[in-house]
Write a protein that holds these residues in place. Structure first.
Motif, mmCIF file in Angstrom:
data_model
loop_
_atom_site.group_PDB
_atom_site.id
_atom_site.type_symbol
_atom_site.label_atom_id
_atom_site.label_comp_id
_atom_site.label_asym_id
_atom_site.label_seq_id
_atom_site.Cartn_x
_atom_site.Cartn_y
_atom_site.Cartn_z
ATOM 1 N N HIS A 38 0.811 -1.219 0.000
ATOM 2 C CA HIS A 38 0.000 0.000 0.000
ATOM 3 C C HIS A 38 0.838 1.260 0.000
ATOM 4 O O HIS A 38 0.295 2.364 -0.054
ATOM 5 C CB HIS A 38 -0.934 0.022 1.216
ATOM 6 C CG HIS A 38 -1.918 -1.104 1.198
ATOM 7 N ND1 HIS A 38 -2.919 -1.192 0.279
ATOM 8 C CD2 HIS A 38 -2.030 -2.209 1.981
ATOM 9 C CE1 HIS A 38 -3.631 -2.295 0.492
ATOM 10 N NE2 HIS A 38 -3.101 -2.936 1.530
ATOM 11 N N ALA A 39 2.119 1.158 0.015
ATOM 12 C CA ALA A 39 2.992 2.328 0.089
ATOM 13 C C ALA A 39 2.864 3.191 -1.159
ATOM 14 O O ALA A 39 2.937 4.411 -1.088
ATOM 15 C CB ALA A 39 4.439 1.899 0.295
ATOM 16 N N THR B 140 0.522 11.181 -6.247
ATOM 17 C CA THR B 140 1.252 12.344 -5.744
ATOM 18 C C THR B 140 0.605 13.581 -6.343
ATOM 19 O O THR B 140 -0.135 13.518 -7.331
ATOM 20 C CB THR B 140 2.735 12.288 -6.145
ATOM 21 O OG1 THR B 140 2.815 12.399 -7.569
ATOM 22 C CG2 THR B 140 3.407 11.014 -5.655
ATOM 23 N N LEU B 141 0.881 14.697 -5.765
ATOM 24 C CA LEU B 141 0.346 15.965 -6.256
ATOM 25 C C LEU B 141 0.849 16.232 -7.673
ATOM 26 O O LEU B 141 0.103 16.737 -8.518
ATOM 27 C CB LEU B 141 0.742 17.109 -5.318
ATOM 28 C CG LEU B 141 0.186 18.476 -5.670
ATOM 29 C CD1 LEU B 141 -1.332 18.429 -5.713
ATOM 30 C CD2 LEU B 141 0.672 19.514 -4.689
ATOM 31 N N ILE B 142 2.063 15.885 -7.980
ATOM 32 C CA ILE B 142 2.630 16.086 -9.315
ATOM 33 C C ILE B 142 1.856 15.247 -10.344
ATOM 34 O O ILE B 142 1.517 15.747 -11.424
ATOM 35 C CB ILE B 142 4.131 15.688 -9.335
ATOM 36 C CG1 ILE B 142 4.921 16.556 -8.361
ATOM 37 C CG2 ILE B 142 4.697 15.759 -10.745
ATOM 38 C CD1 ILE B 142 5.031 18.005 -8.770
ATOM 39 N N VAL C 284 -2.230 15.167 -14.793
ATOM 40 C CA VAL C 284 -3.510 14.731 -15.359
ATOM 41 C C VAL C 284 -4.425 15.927 -15.600
ATOM 42 O O VAL C 284 -5.072 16.033 -16.645
ATOM 43 C CB VAL C 284 -4.182 13.686 -14.440
ATOM 44 C CG1 VAL C 284 -5.617 13.423 -14.875
ATOM 45 C CG2 VAL C 284 -3.376 12.403 -14.425
ATOM 46 N N VAL C 285 -4.480 16.861 -14.661
ATOM 47 C CA VAL C 285 -5.316 18.059 -14.812
ATOM 48 C C VAL C 285 -4.862 18.868 -16.023
ATOM 49 O O VAL C 285 -5.688 19.349 -16.815
ATOM 50 C CB VAL C 285 -5.292 18.907 -13.516
ATOM 51 C CG1 VAL C 285 -5.915 20.267 -13.747
ATOM 52 C CG2 VAL C 285 -6.010 18.167 -12.406
ATOM 53 N N VAL C 286 -3.566 19.025 -16.211
ATOM 54 C CA VAL C 286 -3.043 19.779 -17.351
ATOM 55 C C VAL C 286 -3.401 19.083 -18.661
ATOM 56 O O VAL C 286 -3.831 19.735 -19.625
ATOM 57 C CB VAL C 286 -1.517 19.980 -17.218
ATOM 58 C CG1 VAL C 286 -0.903 20.480 -18.520
ATOM 59 C CG2 VAL C 286 -1.212 20.933 -16.084
#
Length: 157
Positions: A6-7, A12-14, A19-21
């Protein structure tokens, strides 16, 4: 102690920002093309209504000395009875509810007329184009039974 399976389960935020970009870029490219297709499909409303008006004009002309001067508008004032239609040279056809276009007849004579179809101002249809040609107004000019449609690029084949 953390479970090694599960690590790496979270984003991550990056990764999320990447994906948003990508989605934003795809939307920026796709949205104008999508809206152009929507306007083209909505233009079919005008083409269909134009055909109905032309057919009504031919029926009218079969019984009258000239083509009709107006179409009925809602509410049907001065055009709701057969006698009023003859007196006021009015076709008993109303534009579709929630229409994106207005329809105007002009230059009616015994041999022809002009039908002008204009996109309602403030709607997305007012920005309708086909191959760089503005598609408002759409004009049908009937002379001696022959219809000329302009701008040519905007009419369906």
């Amino acid at each position: 102690k953390t479970n090694p399976r599960h690590a790496n389960a979270a984003f991550t935020l990056i990764e999320l920002m990447a994906v948003v970009v990508i989605v934003a870029i795809l939307a920026t490219v796709a949205y104008p093309a999508f809206m152009a297709q929507v306007r083209k499909a909505r233009r079919a409303e005008a083409v269909s209504m134009t055909a109905l008006i032309q057919q009504a004009q031919e029926r009218w002309r079969a019984n009258q000395p000239t083509y009709a001067a107006t179409t009925m508008t809602a509410p049907a004032t001065n055009c709701d009875t057969a006698a009023e239609q003859v007196t006021n040279s009015c076709l008993n056809i109303a534009a579709a509810t929630g229409a994106r276009y207005t329809y105007a007849l002009s230059a009616n004579t015994a041999t022809g007329y002009t039908l002008t179809v204009t996109a309602v101002a403030g709607t997305s249809q007012a920005a309708d184009t086909q191959g760089g040609t503005a598609c408002s107004p759409l004009v049908v000019t009937v002379t001696n039974g022959n219809a000329a449609r302009t701008p040519v690029a905007c009419w369906s084949n």
